[in-house]
Design an enzyme around this catalytic site. Sequence first.
Site, PDB file in Angstrom:
ATOM      1  N   GLY A   1      -8.126   1.403 -20.547  1.00 20.90           N
ATOM      2  CA  GLY A   1      -8.706   0.013 -20.658  1.00 20.90           C
ATOM      3  C   GLY A   1      -9.386  -0.010 -22.045  1.00 20.90           C
ATOM      4  N   GLY A   2     -10.918   0.162 -22.136  1.00 20.43           N
ATOM      5  CA  GLY A   2     -11.631  -0.059 -23.192  1.00 20.43           C
ATOM      6  C   GLY A   2     -11.170   0.736 -24.546  1.00 20.43           C
TER       7      GLY A   2
ATOM      8  N   SER B   1     -12.141   5.532 -18.080  1.00 19.10           N
ATOM      9  CA  SER B   1     -12.896   5.868 -19.217  1.00 19.10           C
ATOM     10  C   SER B   1     -12.280   7.129 -20.135  1.00 19.10           C
ATOM     11  CB  SER B   1     -14.179   6.394 -18.811  1.00 19.10           C
ATOM     12  OG  SER B   1     -15.056   5.274 -18.118  1.00 19.10           O
TER      13      SER B   1
ATOM     14  N   GLY C   1     -14.450   1.839 -16.618  1.00 13.36           N
ATOM     15  CA  GLY C   1     -15.241   0.976 -17.441  1.00 13.36           C
ATOM     16  C   GLY C   1     -16.853   1.445 -17.449  1.00 13.36           C
TER      17      GLY C   1
ATOM     18  N   ASN D   1      -4.228  -1.034 -21.368  1.00 14.52           N
ATOM     19  CA  ASN D   1      -4.736  -2.368 -20.663  1.00 14.52           C
ATOM     20  C   ASN D   1      -5.661  -3.135 -21.022  1.00 14.52           C
ATOM     21  OD1 ASN D   1      -5.157  -4.161 -18.533  1.00 14.52           O
ATOM     22  ND2 ASN D   1      -5.976  -2.590 -17.063  1.00 14.52           N
ATOM     23  N   TRP D   2      -5.330  -4.132 -22.016  1.00 18.22           N
ATOM     24  CA  TRP D   2      -6.126  -5.131 -22.718  1.00 18.22           C
ATOM     25  C   TRP D   2      -7.281  -5.637 -21.675  1.00 18.22           C
ATOM     26  CZ3 TRP D   2      -3.200  -7.076 -27.475  1.00 18.22           C
ATOM     27  CH2 TRP D   2      -2.780  -5.991 -28.288  1.00 18.22           C
TER      28      TRP D   2
ATOM     29  N   GLU E   1      -9.181  -3.847 -10.339  1.00 14.29           N
ATOM     30  CA  GLU E   1     -10.017  -5.144 -10.405  1.00 14.29           C
ATOM     31  C   GLU E   1      -9.201  -6.198  -9.764  1.00 14.29           C
ATOM     32  OE1 GLU E   1      -9.851  -4.957 -14.768  1.00 14.29           O
ATOM     33  OE2 GLU E   1     -11.611  -3.079 -14.586  1.00 14.29           O
TER      34      GLU E   1
ATOM     35  N   HIS F   1      -3.988  -3.019  -9.742  1.00 17.45           N
ATOM     36  CA  HIS F   1      -5.066  -2.424 -10.561  1.00 17.45           C
ATOM     37  C   HIS F   1      -6.343  -2.763  -9.696  1.00 17.45           C
ATOM     38  CE1 HIS F   1      -8.472  -2.015 -13.390  1.00 17.45           C
ATOM     39  NE2 HIS F   1      -7.754  -1.560 -14.092  1.00 17.45           N
TER      40      HIS F   1
HETATM   41  P1  PGA Z   1     -11.372   1.877 -19.002  1.00 19.31           P
HETATM   42  O1  PGA Z   1     -10.376   1.210 -17.774  1.00 19.31           O
HETATM   43  O2  PGA Z   1     -10.673   2.805 -19.676  1.00 19.31           O
HETATM   44  O3  PGA Z   1     -12.261   0.948 -19.764  1.00 19.31           O
HETATM   45  O4  PGA Z   1     -12.194   2.768 -17.765  1.00 19.31           O
HETATM   46  C1  PGA Z   1      -9.337   1.788 -17.348  1.00 19.31           C
HETATM   47  C2  PGA Z   1      -8.266   0.771 -16.528  1.00 19.31           C
HETATM   48  O5  PGA Z   1      -9.104  -0.230 -15.866  1.00 19.31           O
HETATM   49  O6  PGA Z   1      -7.254   0.892 -16.446  1.00 19.31           O
END
Ligand code: PGA
Length: 254
Positions: free
Chosen positions: A237-238, A216, A176, A12-13, A100, A98
């Site tokens: 994500g990251g 993470s 994150g 997930n960019w 967010e 998600h």
């Molecule tokens: P992260 O994000 O790996 O940067 O913690 C995961 C996500 O929100 O899908």
Amino acid sequence: MDHHRQPIVAGNWKMNGTVPFARELTRSLRDGLTGQTDTEIVLCPPFTALDAVARELEGSTLLLGAQNLSERPAGAFTGEIAAEQLASLQVRYVIVGHSERRQYHQESDALVARKAAAAFAAGLTPIVCLGETLEEREAGNTEQIVGRQLTGSLAGLAAEQIVQCVLAYEPVWAIGTGKTASAAQAQSVHAFLRARLTENHGLETAAAVRIQYGGSVKPDNARELLTQPDVDGALVGGASLKADSFSAIIRHSA
Ligand code: PGA
């Protein structure tokens, strides 16, 4: 019941990367990973890079995903993107709900369920996200929260759609932050979700649905998380923004 579930790792960019960045990252991943693994690999770039990434992925085994979609099929909804438009760009998966989006765009379980239905209507597979906040975990409410999200976010879907859904358990406090759930914490929630799926939809369906862990995930914690019996992959994500770290995570997933 012993049921083989193909691992699925998605990157997930988020709102990162221009078109040239997306092309470059996709090329590195494609060249390093095509045919190398039994894991299903999905790249979820921003909308603006979907077409460029789709072109780079032609002839590879990597699949394309989007990060969001409209719950509506078409029409006067300025700035929105419909499922059919995504499908026309070779998109196969779409992330819905998600944290967010739930947090910054007030997405409810009911809306997430409508988005999942819209995805299926255009032949896309939703990756349905859920997860508790730190406050909810510390209050001992994790299972109550994710149980409610699970039921609400799949409401109204047909049995043959539910079996195809991918779930992503992403504790909000781990996204994150560099704080990952321990493998035992992740396994415990995944097992709870599978038990709830069994209650709601039966054993066959529950045994088939893939549940990713997200929050993470990094090369150095991926193996422990991904070898848990109810963890069927990762939503990254990251660490998905660098070819070497995303590839290392995938190598830990099979
Ligand atoms: P992260 O994000 O790996 O940067 O913690 C995961 C996500 O929100 O899908």
